[in-house]
Motif scaffolding. Structure first.
Motif, short mmCIF file in Angstrom:
data_model
loop_
_atom_site.label_atom_id
_atom_site.label_comp_id
_atom_site.label_asym_id
_atom_site.label_seq_id
_atom_site.Cartn_x
_atom_site.Cartn_y
_atom_site.Cartn_z
N SER A 13 -68.02 -42.27 48.84
CA SER A 13 -66.78 -42.34 48.06
C SER A 13 -66.92 -41.50 46.79
O SER A 13 -66.00 -40.76 46.43
CB SER A 13 -66.45 -43.79 47.71
N ARG A 14 -68.06 -41.59 46.13
CA ARG A 14 -68.30 -40.80 44.92
C ARG A 14 -68.22 -39.31 45.23
O ARG A 14 -67.58 -38.54 44.52
CB ARG A 14 -69.66 -41.15 44.32
N ALA A 15 -68.88 -38.89 46.30
CA ALA A 15 -68.88 -37.47 46.66
C ALA A 15 -67.48 -36.97 46.99
O ALA A 15 -67.10 -35.86 46.60
CB ALA A 15 -69.82 -37.24 47.86
N THR A 16 -66.71 -37.79 47.68
CA THR A 16 -65.35 -37.38 48.05
C THR A 16 -64.47 -37.25 46.82
O THR A 16 -63.74 -36.26 46.67
CB THR A 16 -64.75 -38.38 49.06
N ILE A 17 -64.55 -38.22 45.91
CA ILE A 17 -63.78 -38.16 44.67
C ILE A 17 -64.17 -36.93 43.85
O ILE A 17 -63.31 -36.22 43.32
CB ILE A 17 -63.96 -39.45 43.85
N GLN A 18 -65.45 -36.67 43.75
CA GLN A 18 -65.91 -35.50 43.01
C GLN A 18 -65.39 -34.21 43.63
O GLN A 18 -64.96 -33.30 42.92
CB GLN A 18 -67.44 -35.48 42.92
N MET A 19 -65.40 -34.15 44.95
CA MET A 19 -64.93 -32.94 45.63
C MET A 19 -63.43 -32.74 45.39
O MET A 19 -62.98 -31.63 45.16
CB MET A 19 -65.23 -33.01 47.13
N LEU A 20 -62.66 -33.82 45.45
CA LEU A 20 -61.23 -33.69 45.19
C LEU A 20 -60.98 -33.22 43.76
O LEU A 20 -60.09 -32.41 43.52
CB LEU A 20 -60.52 -35.02 45.47
N GLY A 21 -61.78 -33.70 42.82
CA GLY A 21 -61.67 -33.25 41.44
C GLY A 21 -62.01 -31.77 41.32
O GLY A 21 -61.30 -31.02 40.64
N GLN A 22 -63.06 -31.35 41.99
CA GLN A 22 -63.45 -29.94 41.95
C GLN A 22 -62.41 -29.04 42.59
O GLN A 22 -62.25 -27.89 42.19
CB GLN A 22 -64.80 -29.76 42.64
N GLN A 23 -61.69 -29.57 43.56
CA GLN A 23 -60.65 -28.80 44.22
C GLN A 23 -59.41 -28.67 43.35
O GLN A 23 -58.55 -27.84 43.61
CB GLN A 23 -60.27 -29.44 45.56
N GLY A 24 -59.28 -29.53 42.33
CA GLY A 24 -58.13 -29.48 41.44
C GLY A 24 -56.97 -30.34 41.88
O GLY A 24 -55.82 -30.02 41.60
N LEU A 89 -52.29 -29.77 44.37
CA LEU A 89 -53.12 -29.28 43.29
C LEU A 89 -52.36 -29.18 41.98
O LEU A 89 -51.14 -28.99 41.96
CB LEU A 89 -53.70 -27.90 43.65
N ILE A 90 -53.12 -29.28 40.89
CA ILE A 90 -52.55 -29.03 39.56
C ILE A 90 -52.23 -27.55 39.49
O ILE A 90 -53.07 -26.72 39.86
CB ILE A 90 -53.56 -29.41 38.46
N PRO A 91 -51.05 -27.20 39.01
CA PRO A 91 -50.76 -25.76 38.86
C PRO A 91 -51.83 -25.10 37.99
O PRO A 91 -52.28 -25.68 37.01
CB PRO A 91 -49.39 -25.76 38.16
N GLU A 92 -52.23 -23.91 38.36
CA GLU A 92 -53.35 -23.22 37.70
C GLU A 92 -53.18 -23.12 36.19
O GLU A 92 -54.14 -23.23 35.46
CB GLU A 92 -53.54 -21.84 38.30
N GLU A 93 -51.98 -22.90 35.71
CA GLU A 93 -51.78 -22.73 34.28
C GLU A 93 -52.05 -24.01 33.49
O GLU A 93 -52.25 -23.98 32.29
CB GLU A 93 -50.38 -22.20 33.95
N GLU A 94 -52.10 -25.17 34.18
CA GLU A 94 -52.36 -26.42 33.49
C GLU A 94 -53.85 -26.69 33.34
O GLU A 94 -54.24 -27.65 32.70
CB GLU A 94 -51.70 -27.59 34.24
N GLY A 95 -54.70 -25.88 33.95
CA GLY A 95 -56.13 -26.05 33.79
C GLY A 95 -56.77 -26.76 34.95
O GLY A 95 -56.11 -27.16 35.90
N GLU A 96 -58.08 -26.92 34.82
CA GLU A 96 -58.85 -27.54 35.89
C GLU A 96 -58.94 -29.04 35.68
O GLU A 96 -58.77 -29.53 34.59
CB GLU A 96 -60.25 -26.93 35.92
N THR A 97 -59.24 -29.75 36.76
CA THR A 97 -59.42 -31.20 36.70
C THR A 97 -60.84 -31.54 37.08
O THR A 97 -61.55 -30.72 37.64
CB THR A 97 -58.42 -31.91 37.63
N THR A 98 -61.24 -32.73 36.75
CA THR A 98 -62.56 -33.22 37.15
C THR A 98 -62.36 -34.52 37.88
O THR A 98 -61.27 -35.09 37.87
CB THR A 98 -63.46 -33.47 35.92
N SER A 99 -63.42 -35.03 38.47
CA SER A 99 -63.30 -36.29 39.19
C SER A 99 -62.88 -37.42 38.26
O SER A 99 -62.21 -38.36 38.67
CB SER A 99 -64.62 -36.64 39.89
#
Length: 108
Positions: A13-24, A89-99
């Protein structure tokens, strides 16, 4: 998932959440359900998807896969394409997200 995005209760679950955060993934378009608090959901989701493990990722109500599938799709670029095509995904102009940002629509 097992646990919540803020406090995953298993490594998958941790790995999946982290991956979704990395994907934005946009936190406003994300919901998580803690199967550890609902045995009926835990059993039912496995039956529904015909997939034996948790966490399970769904995009627009369509089953994508478990942690292993999500990781494989992330490595190949398929996950990014799927999330982008489904406006997750978050629109690129809004920045990156994290888990840590993936928290709205929490379900305990």
């Amino acid at each position: 998932m097992k646990g919540t995005p803020e406090f995953p209760q298993c490594g998958f679950s941790r790995a999946t959440i982290q991956m979704l955060g990395q994907q934005g993934v946009d936190p406003e378009k994300f919901a998580a359900y803690n199967v550890l608090e609902d045995p009926e959901l835990r059993d039912g989701i496995k039956e529904y998807s015909e997939w034996p493990t948790i966490p399970q990722l769904y995009v627009n109500k369509e089953f994508v896969g478990g942690c292993d599938i999500v990781m494989s799709m992330a490595q190949s670029g398929e996950l990014s394409d799927l999330l982008e095509a489904n406006d997750c995904l978050i629109p690129e102009e809004e920045g990156e997200t994290t888990s840590a940002d993936i928290q709205p629509n929490k379900r305990s």
